[in-house]
Design an enzyme around this catalytic site. Structure first.
Site, PDB file in Angstrom:
ATOM      1  N   HIS A 131      -5.918   2.276   7.317  1.00 46.23           N
ATOM      2  CA  HIS A 131      -4.513   1.864   7.162  1.00 46.23           C
ATOM      3  C   HIS A 131      -4.347   0.509   7.842  1.00 46.23           C
ATOM      4  O   HIS A 131      -3.990   0.410   9.014  1.00 46.23           O
ATOM      5  CB  HIS A 131      -3.591   2.931   7.777  1.00 46.23           C
ATOM      6  CG  HIS A 131      -2.141   2.698   7.517  1.00 46.23           C
ATOM      7  ND1 HIS A 131      -1.206   3.728   7.550  1.00 46.23           N
ATOM      8  CD2 HIS A 131      -1.433   1.575   7.223  1.00 46.23           C
ATOM      9  CE1 HIS A 131      -0.002   3.229   7.301  1.00 46.23           C
ATOM     10  NE2 HIS A 131      -0.121   1.918   7.110  1.00 46.23           N
TER      11      HIS A 131
ATOM     12  N   HIS B 192       2.557   5.652   1.621  1.00 51.04           N
ATOM     13  CA  HIS B 192       3.245   5.769   2.905  1.00 51.04           C
ATOM     14  C   HIS B 192       4.349   6.816   2.728  1.00 51.04           C
ATOM     15  O   HIS B 192       5.105   6.765   1.749  1.00 51.04           O
ATOM     16  CB  HIS B 192       3.919   4.450   3.290  1.00 51.04           C
ATOM     17  CG  HIS B 192       2.993   3.383   3.788  1.00 51.04           C
ATOM     18  ND1 HIS B 192       1.891   2.975   3.113  1.00 51.04           N
ATOM     19  CD2 HIS B 192       3.046   2.643   4.941  1.00 51.04           C
ATOM     20  CE1 HIS B 192       1.290   2.017   3.815  1.00 51.04           C
ATOM     21  NE2 HIS B 192       1.966   1.796   4.920  1.00 51.04           N
TER      22      HIS B 192
ATOM     23  N   ASP C 136      -2.409  -0.604  11.081  1.00 50.01           N
ATOM     24  CA  ASP C 136      -1.237  -0.963  10.261  1.00 50.01           C
ATOM     25  C   ASP C 136      -1.111  -2.484  10.077  1.00 50.01           C
ATOM     26  O   ASP C 136      -1.585  -3.003   9.069  1.00 50.01           O
ATOM     27  CB  ASP C 136       0.049  -0.360  10.831  1.00 50.01           C
ATOM     28  CG  ASP C 136       1.083  -0.031   9.757  1.00 50.01           C
ATOM     29  OD1 ASP C 136       0.780  -0.212   8.566  1.00 50.01           O
ATOM     30  OD2 ASP C 136       2.190   0.433  10.112  1.00 50.01           O
TER      31      ASP C 136
ATOM     32  N   HIS D 217      -2.784  -3.300   6.568  1.00 55.87           N
ATOM     33  CA  HIS D 217      -2.249  -4.211   5.541  1.00 55.87           C
ATOM     34  C   HIS D 217      -2.862  -5.563   5.863  1.00 55.87           C
ATOM     35  O   HIS D 217      -2.573  -6.129   6.932  1.00 55.87           O
ATOM     36  CB  HIS D 217      -0.725  -4.270   5.618  1.00 55.87           C
ATOM     37  CG  HIS D 217      -0.089  -2.923   5.431  1.00 55.87           C
ATOM     38  ND1 HIS D 217       0.390  -2.499   4.222  1.00 55.87           N
ATOM     39  CD2 HIS D 217       0.114  -1.901   6.300  1.00 55.87           C
ATOM     40  CE1 HIS D 217       0.879  -1.271   4.347  1.00 55.87           C
ATOM     41  NE2 HIS D 217       0.723  -0.879   5.607  1.00 55.87           N
TER      42      HIS D 217
ATOM     43  N   GLU E 282       7.164   8.022   7.609  1.00 58.39           N
ATOM     44  CA  GLU E 282       7.139   7.056   8.726  1.00 58.39           C
ATOM     45  C   GLU E 282       8.581   6.988   9.242  1.00 58.39           C
ATOM     46  O   GLU E 282       8.884   7.495  10.313  1.00 58.39           O
ATOM     47  CB  GLU E 282       6.651   5.684   8.228  1.00 58.39           C
ATOM     48  CG  GLU E 282       6.650   4.597   9.287  1.00 58.39           C
ATOM     49  CD  GLU E 282       6.285   3.199   8.728  1.00 58.39           C
ATOM     50  OE1 GLU E 282       6.345   2.995   7.511  1.00 58.39           O
ATOM     51  OE2 GLU E 282       5.959   2.306   9.558  1.00 58.39           O
TER      52      GLU E 282
HETATM   53  N1  HPA Z   1       5.311   0.460   6.519  1.00 54.36           N
HETATM   54  C1  HPA Z   1       5.699   0.206   5.281  1.00 54.36           C
HETATM   55  N2  HPA Z   1       5.327  -0.880   4.619  1.00 54.36           N
HETATM   56  C2  HPA Z   1       4.540  -1.752   5.224  1.00 54.36           C
HETATM   57  C3  HPA Z   1       4.101  -1.554   6.507  1.00 54.36           C
HETATM   58  C4  HPA Z   1       4.506  -0.379   7.191  1.00 54.36           C
HETATM   59  O1  HPA Z   1       4.172  -0.125   8.360  1.00 54.36           O
HETATM   60  N3  HPA Z   1       3.325  -2.606   6.813  1.00 54.36           N
HETATM   61  C5  HPA Z   1       3.287  -3.411   5.728  1.00 54.36           C
HETATM   62  N4  HPA Z   1       4.032  -2.893   4.759  1.00 54.36           N
HETATM   63 ZN    ZN Z   2       1.431   0.705   6.652  1.00 49.38          ZN
END
Ligand code: HPA
Ligand code: ZN
Length: 337
Positions: free
Chosen positions: A17, A197, A278, A19, A200
Site C-alpha cells: 500500500h 480502499h 501509504d 501511492h 479508512e
Molecule cells: N486514502 C485515499 N486515497 C488516497 C490516499 C489515502 O490514504 N493516498 C492517496 N490517495
Molecule cells: Zn492509500
C-alpha cells in the site's frame, strides 16, 4: 539501537500500500518544478513541509493532487518511482505493489502511456539492480464518476502486461465501492486483480461492499472493520488481508494517537494485517518507520512483528514458489550477533 529495531530493519518486507505519487518528497517536487518550468505556491521546501498539517483525508488529498502537477515527462515518473524504490531497498523491502493514479495525470493532459512507461522502467530497474519485485496497480479516483473510471480502464487494457491490478482511492466518504461495481466487474473479466480502499474514514459497510460487491482480494486500510464483529469474522475466515498504514492513520486523524491504533486488536482478531506506508513523503515515514512506530506505540512483541511481515508475503501477488521461498526465510532462526 534496541534489538527490536534491528529485527525490524533486517526483516524482509513487502509494501502493498504505497501511492507512488505520495512518495514525492518536497526536494524532488521542487527539482521537477524547476525542470518543467512550473511555479509552486510555496517559497521553499520548508514552507511546503509546514503545509503538511492534515485533520482529515480531504486536507491531504488537496495538497497531494497539487503536488503531482510537477510530474509531466516519462523521466519525471521514472525519477519518482526510482527514488522510492531506492528508499525501499534501504528498508529491506523485497516486493512492492505500487498504486498510481492515472486520472490525476490524464486530467492534466499527461498521456496514460507516459505515466506507465516511466513507472514501469523504474520497476524493471529495481529488479535488475536490487532484486526487488515491483509491480503496478492502477487506482480509480472515487470522487470522479464511474464513466471516467471506465475510460481509464479502456486505456489500461493495452498495458495488461505492466499493470497487475486495479484499486480504488481518493475521497472515501460519500463514494461507496458500489459506485464502481460495473467497472470492477469488467476489470476482473479482463484479468486484473482487484483491490479497494475501504474503512479508512468510511464505515464498515464500505468494507462489506468492497469484498461482496466489487470482489476485492485485499482491503486497503480497513481499520474501521473492527466496528462490525460479523465483518471481522468474515475477513478472518476468508483470510482477506488488510493493508494497514499506521502513520497515515495518525496524520489523517483516523486515530488521535498511535497508542490508540487498532492494529493489536486486529491481530488478536486473527486478521491478516500488513504494515505499509501509504504516502510516505506526506505522512512522515517509509515502511520501516511505520513498523518501528507501531511496534513502539503498541509494544508489539518480536513474534507479532515477524507475523505482520510474514502476512505481507502471504497477502502479496506471488506465485506459489516465490511465496514459499520468501516465507522460508522466516522459518530460519535469526543468527545471533
Ligand atoms: N486514502 C485515499 N486515497 C488516497 C490516499 C489515502 O490514504 N493516498 C492517496 N490517495
Ligand atoms: Zn492509500
Amino acid at each position: 539501537m534496541s534489538d527490536i529495531k534491528a529485527v525490524i530493519r533486517h526483516l524482509p518486507k513487502c509494501e502493498l500500500h504505497i501511492h507512488i505519487e505520495g512518495s514525492l518528497e518536497p526536494e524532488l517536487m521542487f527539482a521537477l518544478a524547476r525542470r518543467n518550468g512550473i511555479t509552486l505556491p510555496y517559497d521553499s521546501v520548508d514552507a511546503l513541509r509546514r503545509a503538511y498539517q492534515f485533520s482529515q483525508l480531504q486536507d491531504f488529498l488537496d495538497i497531494y493532487y497539487q503536488g503531482m502537477s510537477v510530474l509531466i515527462t516519462e523521466q519525471d515518473f521514472f525519477d519518482l518511482a526510482w527514488a522510492y524504490l531506492q528508499r525501499a531497498q534501504a528498508d529491506n523491502v523485497k516486493h512492492v505493489e505500487m498504486f498510481f493514479d492515472p486520472q490525476g495525470h490524464t486530467s492534466r493532459g499527461v498521456a496514460f502511456e507516459t505515466v506507465v512507461a516511466g513507472l514501469y522502467r523504474a520497476c524493471r530497474q529495481a529488479k535488475e539492480s536490487f532484486g526487488i519485485d515491483a509491480t503496478m496497480i492502477m487506482c480509480f479516483l472515487r470522487h470522479l464518476d464511474e464513466a471516467d473510471a471506465e475510460r481509464t480502464l479502456d486505456q489500461a487494457l493495452a498495458h495488461r502486461d505492466k499493470i497487475v491490478g486495479v484499486g480504488l482511492d481518493s475521497s472515501e466518504r460519500g463514494h461507496p465501492p458500489s459506485k464502481f461495481k460495473n467497472v470492477f466487474r469488467r476489470a476482473g473479466e479482463a484479468g486484473f486483480h482487484l483491490f479497494a480502499h475501504a474503512g479508512e474514514e468510511g464505515p464498515a459497510d464500505y468494507v462489506w461492499e468492497a469484498i461482496d460487491v466489487l470482489g476485492v482480494e485485499r482491503v486497503d486500510h480497513g481499520v474501521r472493520s473492527l466496528e462490525d464483529p460479523v465483518l471481522v469474522r468474515r475477513l478472518a475466515r476468508d483470510r482477506i488481508p488488510l493493508t494497514v498504514c499506521p502513520l497515515s492513520n495518525l496524520k489523517l486523524g483516523v486515530v488521535s494517537k498511535l497508542a490508540d491504533h487498532p492494529l493489536q486488536r486486529m491481530l488478536d482478531s486473527d486478521l491478516v494485517v500488513t504494515v505499509n506506508s501509504d504516502d510516505p513523503a506526506y505522512f512522515g515515514g517509509y515502511v520501516g518507520e511505520n513498523y518501528t512506530a507501531i511496534q513502539s506505540a503498541l509494544n508489539l512483541s518480536e513474534a507479532e512483528v515477524r507475523a505482520v511481515a510474514r502476512n505481507g508475503f502471504n497477502a502479496a501477488l506471488m506465485d506459489d514458489d516465490e511465496r514459499a521461498k520468501a516465507l522460508a526465510v522466516f522459518d530460519t532462526p535469526p543468527k545471533k550477533a
